[in-house]
Design a protein around this motif. Structure first.
Motif, PDB file in Angstrom:
ATOM      1  N   LYS A 157      44.399  -1.297  37.329  1.00  0.00           N
ATOM      2  CA  LYS A 157      43.133  -1.832  36.804  1.00  0.00           C
ATOM      3  C   LYS A 157      41.943  -1.424  37.680  1.00  0.00           C
ATOM      4  CE  LYS A 157      44.694  -4.670  33.500  1.00  0.00           C
ATOM      5  NZ  LYS A 157      44.099  -5.022  32.229  1.00  0.00           N
ATOM      6  N   ILE A 158      42.225  -1.020  38.903  1.00  0.00           N
ATOM      7  CA  ILE A 158      41.169  -0.660  39.853  1.00  0.00           C
ATOM      8  C   ILE A 158      40.891   0.838  39.725  1.00  0.00           C
ATOM      9  CG2 ILE A 158      40.527  -0.613  42.299  1.00  0.00           C
ATOM     10  CD1 ILE A 158      42.632  -2.900  42.671  1.00  0.00           C
ATOM     11  N   PRO A 159      39.647   1.232  39.532  1.00  0.00           N
ATOM     12  CA  PRO A 159      39.346   2.658  39.384  1.00  0.00           C
ATOM     13  C   PRO A 159      39.842   3.479  40.577  1.00  0.00           C
ATOM     14  CG  PRO A 159      37.419   1.329  38.834  1.00  0.00           C
ATOM     15  CD  PRO A 159      38.447   0.398  39.423  1.00  0.00           C
ATOM     16  N   ARG A 160      40.291   4.678  40.281  1.00  0.00           N
ATOM     17  CA  ARG A 160      40.848   5.587  41.287  1.00  0.00           C
ATOM     18  C   ARG A 160      39.874   5.821  42.439  1.00  0.00           C
ATOM     19  NH1 ARG A 160      45.036   8.915  40.464  1.00  0.00           N
ATOM     20  NH2 ARG A 160      44.720   8.825  38.227  1.00  0.00           N
ATOM     21  N   GLU A 161      38.568   5.924  42.150  1.00  0.00           N
ATOM     22  CA  GLU A 161      37.598   6.189  43.221  1.00  0.00           C
ATOM     23  C   GLU A 161      37.525   5.038  44.230  1.00  0.00           C
ATOM     24  OE1 GLU A 161      35.104   4.872  39.592  1.00  0.00           O
ATOM     25  OE2 GLU A 161      36.731   6.290  39.928  1.00  0.00           O
ATOM     26  N   ILE A 162      37.828   3.812  43.792  1.00  0.00           N
ATOM     27  CA  ILE A 162      37.901   2.686  44.735  1.00  0.00           C
ATOM     28  C   ILE A 162      39.251   2.684  45.432  1.00  0.00           C
ATOM     29  CG2 ILE A 162      37.945   0.170  44.953  1.00  0.00           C
ATOM     30  CD1 ILE A 162      35.869   0.065  42.672  1.00  0.00           C
ATOM     31  N   ARG A 163      40.330   2.796  44.663  1.00  0.00           N
ATOM     32  CA  ARG A 163      41.685   2.784  45.242  1.00  0.00           C
ATOM     33  C   ARG A 163      41.842   3.810  46.347  1.00  0.00           C
ATOM     34  NH1 ARG A 163      44.049   3.239  39.696  1.00  0.00           N
ATOM     35  NH2 ARG A 163      44.696   5.288  40.391  1.00  0.00           N
ATOM     36  N   SER A 164      41.284   4.988  46.137  1.00  0.00           N
ATOM     37  CA  SER A 164      41.472   6.079  47.099  1.00  0.00           C
ATOM     38  C   SER A 164      40.755   5.833  48.428  1.00  0.00           C
ATOM     39  CB  SER A 164      41.005   7.400  46.497  1.00  0.00           C
ATOM     40  OG  SER A 164      39.603   7.387  46.285  1.00  0.00           O
ATOM     41  N   GLN A 165      39.795   4.916  48.449  1.00  0.00           N
ATOM     42  CA  GLN A 165      39.040   4.636  49.674  1.00  0.00           C
ATOM     43  C   GLN A 165      39.606   3.477  50.490  1.00  0.00           C
ATOM     44  OE1 GLN A 165      34.657   4.582  49.366  1.00  0.00           O
ATOM     45  NE2 GLN A 165      35.003   4.927  47.176  1.00  0.00           N
ATOM     46  N   VAL A 166      40.465   2.653  49.877  1.00  0.00           N
ATOM     47  CA  VAL A 166      40.961   1.446  50.539  1.00  0.00           C
ATOM     48  C   VAL A 166      41.766   1.805  51.781  1.00  0.00           C
ATOM     49  CG1 VAL A 166      42.449  -0.585  50.312  1.00  0.00           C
ATOM     50  CG2 VAL A 166      40.973   0.101  48.400  1.00  0.00           C
ATOM     51  N   GLU A 167      41.385   1.198  52.909  1.00  0.00           N
ATOM     52  CA  GLU A 167      42.091   1.404  54.177  1.00  0.00           C
ATOM     53  C   GLU A 167      42.935   0.199  54.568  1.00  0.00           C
ATOM     54  OE1 GLU A 167      39.234   4.263  56.705  1.00  0.00           O
ATOM     55  OE2 GLU A 167      38.330   2.315  56.206  1.00  0.00           O
ATOM     56  N   LEU A 223      35.213  -3.251  49.460  1.00  0.00           N
ATOM     57  CA  LEU A 223      34.933  -2.353  48.334  1.00  0.00           C
ATOM     58  C   LEU A 223      35.020  -3.065  46.998  1.00  0.00           C
ATOM     59  CD1 LEU A 223      37.041   0.758  49.415  1.00  0.00           C
ATOM     60  CD2 LEU A 223      34.565   0.428  49.649  1.00  0.00           C
ATOM     61  N   ALA A 224      35.996  -3.985  46.883  1.00  0.00           N
ATOM     62  CA  ALA A 224      36.236  -4.683  45.621  1.00  0.00           C
ATOM     63  C   ALA A 224      37.126  -5.877  45.890  1.00  0.00           C
ATOM     64  CB  ALA A 224      36.898  -3.746  44.615  1.00  0.00           C
ATOM     65  N   ALA A 225      37.190  -6.763  44.897  1.00  0.00           N
ATOM     66  CA  ALA A 225      38.123  -7.891  44.909  1.00  0.00           C
ATOM     67  C   ALA A 225      39.034  -7.727  43.708  1.00  0.00           C
ATOM     68  CB  ALA A 225      37.361  -9.211  44.832  1.00  0.00           C
ATOM     69  N   ALA A 226      40.282  -8.198  43.864  1.00  0.00           N
ATOM     70  CA  ALA A 226      41.252  -8.112  42.780  1.00  0.00           C
ATOM     71  C   ALA A 226      42.098  -9.376  42.776  1.00  0.00           C
ATOM     72  CB  ALA A 226      42.137  -6.877  42.953  1.00  0.00           C
ATOM     73  N   ALA A 227      42.590  -9.748  41.595  1.00  0.00           N
ATOM     74  CA  ALA A 227      43.447 -10.928  41.470  1.00  0.00           C
ATOM     75  C   ALA A 227      44.447 -10.709  40.350  1.00  0.00           C
ATOM     76  CB  ALA A 227      42.608 -12.168  41.177  1.00  0.00           C
ATOM     77  N   LEU A 228      45.587 -11.344  40.488  1.00  0.00           N
ATOM     78  CA  LEU A 228      46.544 -11.322  39.384  1.00  0.00           C
ATOM     79  C   LEU A 228      45.920 -11.967  38.157  1.00  0.00           C
ATOM     80  CD1 LEU A 228      50.004 -12.385  40.843  1.00  0.00           C
ATOM     81  CD2 LEU A 228      49.353 -10.157  39.924  1.00  0.00           C
ATOM     82  N   VAL A 229      45.298 -13.141  38.365  1.00  0.00           N
ATOM     83  CA  VAL A 229      44.771 -13.919  37.253  1.00  0.00           C
ATOM     84  C   VAL A 229      43.324 -14.304  37.510  1.00  0.00           C
ATOM     85  CG1 VAL A 229      45.019 -16.048  35.913  1.00  0.00           C
ATOM     86  CG2 VAL A 229      47.056 -14.875  36.780  1.00  0.00           C
ATOM     87  N   ASP A 230      42.483 -14.044  36.510  1.00  0.00           N
ATOM     88  CA  ASP A 230      41.102 -14.531  36.525  1.00  0.00           C
ATOM     89  C   ASP A 230      41.040 -15.661  35.513  1.00  0.00           C
ATOM     90  OD1 ASP A 230      38.391 -15.048  36.356  1.00  0.00           O
ATOM     91  OD2 ASP A 230      37.851 -13.054  35.603  1.00  0.00           O
ATOM     92  N   ARG A 231      40.879 -16.872  36.015  1.00  0.00           N
ATOM     93  CA  ARG A 231      40.727 -18.000  35.092  1.00  0.00           C
ATOM     94  C   ARG A 231      39.324 -18.592  35.214  1.00  0.00           C
ATOM     95  NH1 ARG A 231      44.757 -22.814  35.729  1.00  0.00           N
ATOM     96  NH2 ARG A 231      43.105 -23.803  34.594  1.00  0.00           N
TER      97      ARG A 231
END
Length: 193
Positions: A55-65, A141-149
């Motif tokens: 779900k996370i765009p490749r351009e963000i994923r590729s930068q995550v350290e 860079l971003a936040a991610a979650a299994l569930v957004d309620r």
């Protein structure tokens, strides 16, 4: 994974509970997602992390350290996201009410971080975690979650990605409907009170 496939994983692991629950946000709900149950199986946890990662765009994923998660709920999914992204995963704790890195964990100055949670309801915990990462010198860079309620209400100053959106109604303590108030209150989360 489709939303129905994700919910099937929650149901199969008895992680979608019904009753009267006080959420960690302080709000009340007739439904509770016990992510620890859906994540207790390593294969399932890995599968959900890989789906969330997509779900996370490749351009963000590729930068995550580094992946950083708030304890307790975010620890397992954060670890699995670290595995998926092939980076270290650490977690924040609240020993005295505010998030901090402990156990020798650190975030280097300018290190690019993905913040990972299990469930976002109000976004308050994630927002506090983002501040703690920034205070430590990291760049979220971003936040991610299994569930957004949060029903679209969670507002971060970084992009936010969720595997599934589930919008069960939640109620402030003084607004609980009588039929829900008649059911004994449970507090199944990691924060009691």
């Amino acid at each position: 994974m489709t939303d129905d496939e994700v919910l099937a994983e929650f149901r199969a692991s008895h992680a979608l509970l019904e009753g009267h629950f006080k959420l960690s946000s302080g709000r009340h709900s007739a439904h509770y997602l016990q992510c620890a149950r859906v994540l207790m199986n390593a294969e399932r946890a890995g599968k959900l992390a890989r789906a969330l990662c997509q779900k996370i765009p490749r351009e963000i994923r590729s930068q995550v350290e580094k992946v950083v998660s708030p304890a307790m709920g975010g620890v397992i999914i954060g670890h699995e996201m670290g595995r998926t992204l092939e980076v270290d995963a650490v977690f924040l704790e609240r020993p005295s009410g505010t998030f901090e890195l402990r156990r020798g964990f650190d975030v280097k100055e300018g290190e690019k971080v993905l913040l990972v949670e299990d469930v976002v309801t109000t976004g308050l915990s994630s927002g506090e975690a983002i501040k703690a990462v920034r205070k430590a010198g990291g760049e979220v860079l971003a936040a991610a979650a299994l569930v957004d309620r949060s029903a679209g209400e969670a507002d971060f100053d970084v992009p936010f990605f969720a595997l599934v959106e589930i919008n069960f109604p939640t109620y402030a303590p003084g607004e609980v409907p009588p039929e829900l108030a008649a059911i004994p209150l449970e507090k199944p989360g990691s924060r009691k009170g």
